[in-house]
Scaffold this active site. Structure first.
Site, mmCIF file in Angstrom:
data_model
loop_
_atom_site.group_PDB
_atom_site.id
_atom_site.type_symbol
_atom_site.label_atom_id
_atom_site.label_comp_id
_atom_site.label_asym_id
_atom_site.label_seq_id
_atom_site.Cartn_x
_atom_site.Cartn_y
_atom_site.Cartn_z
ATOM 1 N N ILE A 117 25.392 3.455 -27.220
ATOM 2 C CA ILE A 117 25.678 3.300 -25.775
ATOM 3 C C ILE A 117 25.473 4.610 -25.019
ATOM 4 O O ILE A 117 25.235 4.609 -23.814
ATOM 5 C CB ILE A 117 27.106 2.732 -25.561
ATOM 6 C CG1 ILE A 117 27.266 2.221 -24.124
ATOM 7 C CG2 ILE A 117 28.186 3.772 -25.902
ATOM 8 C CD1 ILE A 117 28.464 1.321 -23.906
ATOM 9 N N THR A 118 25.531 5.751 -25.730
ATOM 10 C CA THR A 118 25.330 7.039 -25.057
ATOM 11 C C THR A 118 23.848 7.376 -24.873
ATOM 12 O O THR A 118 23.513 8.380 -24.252
ATOM 13 C CB THR A 118 25.991 8.187 -25.854
ATOM 14 O OG1 THR A 118 25.453 8.164 -27.187
ATOM 15 C CG2 THR A 118 27.494 8.034 -25.915
ATOM 16 N N GLY A 119 22.962 6.541 -25.423
ATOM 17 C CA GLY A 119 21.524 6.807 -25.326
ATOM 18 C C GLY A 119 20.915 6.226 -24.055
ATOM 19 O O GLY A 119 21.614 5.615 -23.238
ATOM 20 N N GLN A 120 19.615 6.435 -23.920
ATOM 21 C CA GLN A 120 18.911 5.915 -22.729
ATOM 22 C C GLN A 120 19.148 4.414 -22.557
ATOM 23 O O GLN A 120 19.641 3.945 -21.518
ATOM 24 C CB GLN A 120 17.406 6.169 -22.856
ATOM 25 C CG GLN A 120 16.597 5.430 -21.781
ATOM 26 C CD GLN A 120 15.093 5.498 -21.975
ATOM 27 O OE1 GLN A 120 14.446 6.318 -21.340
ATOM 28 N NE2 GLN A 120 14.521 4.653 -22.812
ATOM 29 N N TYR B 228 10.260 7.292 -39.498
ATOM 30 C CA TYR B 228 10.939 6.486 -38.472
ATOM 31 C C TYR B 228 10.401 5.054 -38.485
ATOM 32 O O TYR B 228 11.167 4.086 -38.522
ATOM 33 C CB TYR B 228 10.732 7.122 -37.090
ATOM 34 C CG TYR B 228 11.189 6.243 -35.946
ATOM 35 C CD1 TYR B 228 12.532 6.202 -35.567
ATOM 36 C CD2 TYR B 228 10.284 5.435 -35.253
ATOM 37 C CE1 TYR B 228 12.951 5.379 -34.526
ATOM 38 C CE2 TYR B 228 10.700 4.608 -34.216
ATOM 39 C CZ TYR B 228 12.031 4.591 -33.855
ATOM 40 O OH TYR B 228 12.444 3.764 -32.825
ATOM 41 N N GLU C 299 6.421 1.276 -33.187
ATOM 42 C CA GLU C 299 6.028 2.223 -34.241
ATOM 43 C C GLU C 299 5.801 1.506 -35.576
ATOM 44 O O GLU C 299 5.151 2.043 -36.464
ATOM 45 C CB GLU C 299 7.104 3.299 -34.413
ATOM 46 C CG GLU C 299 7.056 4.392 -33.377
ATOM 47 C CD GLU C 299 5.813 5.277 -33.511
ATOM 48 O OE1 GLU C 299 5.620 5.882 -34.563
ATOM 49 O OE2 GLU C 299 5.039 5.336 -32.546
ATOM 50 N N SER D 85 10.723 -1.629 -33.199
ATOM 51 C CA SER D 85 9.852 -0.708 -32.449
ATOM 52 C C SER D 85 8.367 -0.958 -32.707
ATOM 53 O O SER D 85 7.967 -1.322 -33.824
ATOM 54 C CB SER D 85 10.193 0.729 -32.872
ATOM 55 O OG SER D 85 9.201 1.620 -32.455
ATOM 56 N N SER E 23 16.079 8.372 -33.235
ATOM 57 C CA SER E 23 14.969 7.695 -32.558
ATOM 58 C C SER E 23 13.763 8.589 -32.277
ATOM 59 O O SER E 23 12.775 8.116 -31.737
ATOM 60 C CB SER E 23 15.473 7.091 -31.241
ATOM 61 O OG SER E 23 15.666 8.124 -30.297
ATOM 62 N N HIS F 142 9.455 2.833 -23.785
ATOM 63 C CA HIS F 142 9.995 2.630 -22.440
ATOM 64 C C HIS F 142 10.799 3.853 -22.042
ATOM 65 O O HIS F 142 11.508 4.442 -22.840
ATOM 66 C CB HIS F 142 10.794 1.330 -22.348
ATOM 67 C CG HIS F 142 11.741 1.120 -23.474
ATOM 68 N ND1 HIS F 142 11.345 0.648 -24.703
ATOM 69 C CD2 HIS F 142 13.076 1.340 -23.562
ATOM 70 C CE1 HIS F 142 12.395 0.586 -25.499
ATOM 71 N NE2 HIS F 142 13.463 1.014 -24.833
ATOM 72 N N ALA G 236 21.676 2.088 -31.800
ATOM 73 C CA ALA G 236 21.824 3.426 -32.376
ATOM 74 C C ALA G 236 20.745 3.678 -33.420
ATOM 75 O O ALA G 236 20.419 2.797 -34.207
ATOM 76 C CB ALA G 236 23.206 3.574 -33.014
ATOM 77 N N ALA G 237 20.200 4.880 -33.392
ATOM 78 C CA ALA G 237 19.183 5.270 -34.386
ATOM 79 C C ALA G 237 18.888 6.749 -34.228
ATOM 80 O O ALA G 237 19.174 7.335 -33.179
ATOM 81 C CB ALA G 237 17.888 4.484 -34.158
#
Ligand code: NAP
Ligand code: F7E
Length: 303
Positions: free
Chosen positions: A10-13, A147, A126, A124, A83, A177, A80-81
């Protein structure tokens, strides 16, 4: 009863945009945060009072089960990862622990606590790696980094729990994104930040890696909408989410410098140390399945 959702990352983009979206839809929102010696809540400080943060870590099975028991969510979004692709070569084992095995830990916690919870996994583009475009749900995978390999594990773990335990578990295969909340190490923020600093006289030059890599870049706000739509569908499925338009890093650099009235040739040089051991040369997604079945379309263009 309002629905409730639990978001890892939740703290990520993406976590910050998704939390905003779910709050706007009346959800009760819970988020997993890992312990750190410094607070790391800049992206969610404006909504901190409206959400509930629970301490835990993708590396710690017990903390995930406790968080799920506490929040009793209808939906879980596993964002979460580790990333950052470049770091996955210097920390391959940790990347596997977070990004691959972390998915199994959370799926196990759901199976034990409440297998009726709907689950979204952040897969992803990726995972496609060296397979040429256009990439869709039917395209074979060939990841090119620790990754990408880890994400592929999480992707198949999600499919496997869906097939083994009849869980509503979906993966969104999201192409790149971006947003003003993107971490500064990713190329879009690195370039836009450097162009702005050079324009203001705060920086002289920018070093860059592979200018010829091509990416299908969209806007994070559009992409979190797709995550939510996947969990509202009648059946769980995996969807490619992309704009269908691909640009090179060179085109990105040219556009960013032009936007502040500068010619990038005067400021940008290639630094071979920024090249990756194996590159993903060309990503361009075909999101027609998501458009047909979810009614999802991106609203924000590359420019
Ligand atoms: P991001 O900004 O790097 O955010 C990653 C989040 O994961 C952060 O909140 C981070 O917490 C958290 N995290 C990392 N390790 C953790 C651990 N061991 N336990 C608990 N939390 C942990 O990533 P993003 O761009 O929002 O991407 C969200 C997800 O989508 C990621 O899984 C990413 O791999 C995937 N994805 C992203 C894109 C893209 O273009 N953005 C495309 C496809 C897939 P801290 O704040 O504590 O570091
Ligand atoms: O690189 C090239 C680099 O680090 C994009 C993550 O969200 O999207 C992201 O992964 C391209 C690559 O993102 C620099 O070699 C050149 O070809 O912004 P990036 P990424 O590796 O595509 C996928 C979908 C995810 O899932 C990931 O989590 O730009 N590039 N020069 C550079 N990249 C960086 N970071 N810095 C450079 O100086």
């Amino acid at each position: 009863m309002p629905k409730s959702a639990f978001i890892t990352g939740i703290t990520g983009q993406d976590g910050s945009y998704l939390a905003e979206l779910l709050l706007s839809k009346g959800y009760k929102v819970f988020g997993l945060v890992r312990r750190s010696s410094n607070t790391n809540l800049e992206r969610i400080s404006h909504i901190e009072r409206d959400i509930t943060l629970l301490q835990g870590d993708l590396l710690d099975q017990n903390s995930l089960a406790n968080a799920i028991r506490h929040s009793q969510p209808d939906e879980i979004y596993n964002l979460a990862a580790q990333s950052f692709v470049a770091t996955s070569w210097s920390q391959p084992e940790l990347t596997g622990q977070f990004t691959a095995l972390g998915v199994t830990r959370i799926l196990e916690a759901i199976k034990t606590e409440n297998p009726k919870i709907r689950f979204y996994q952040a897969s992803s583009s990726e995972m496609f790696g060296s397979t040429p475009p256009p990439q869709s749900e039917r395209t074979p995978f060939h990841p090119r980094s620790p990754y990408g390999v880890s994400k592929l594990y999480g992707h198949y773990a999600t499919i496997n729990y869906r097939e083994s335990y009849d869980m509503f578990a979906c993966s969104g295969i999201l192409f790149n994104h971006e947003s003003p909340r993107r971490g500064l190490e990713f190329v879009t923020r690195k370039v836009s930040n450097a162009a702005a600093q050079i324009k203001l006289g705060l920086l002289d030059k920018m070093k860059i890696g592979n200018l010829e890599a091509k990416r299908d870049w969209g806007f994070a706000g559009d992409y979190v909408r797709a995550m939510w739509m996947m969990l509202q569908a009648d059946q769980p499925y995996d969807y490619v989410i992309a704009t269908g338009i691909s640009k090179s890093v060179r085109e990105l650099v040219e556009l960013a410098f032009k936007a502040v009235g500068l010619n990038y040739h005067d400021y940008v040089s290639v630094d071979p140390s920024l090249l990756r051991p194996a590159e993903v040369d060309y990503l361009c997604g075909d999101a027609s399945y998501a458009e047909k079945h979810l009614g999802w379309k991106p609203a924000v263009s590359f420019e």
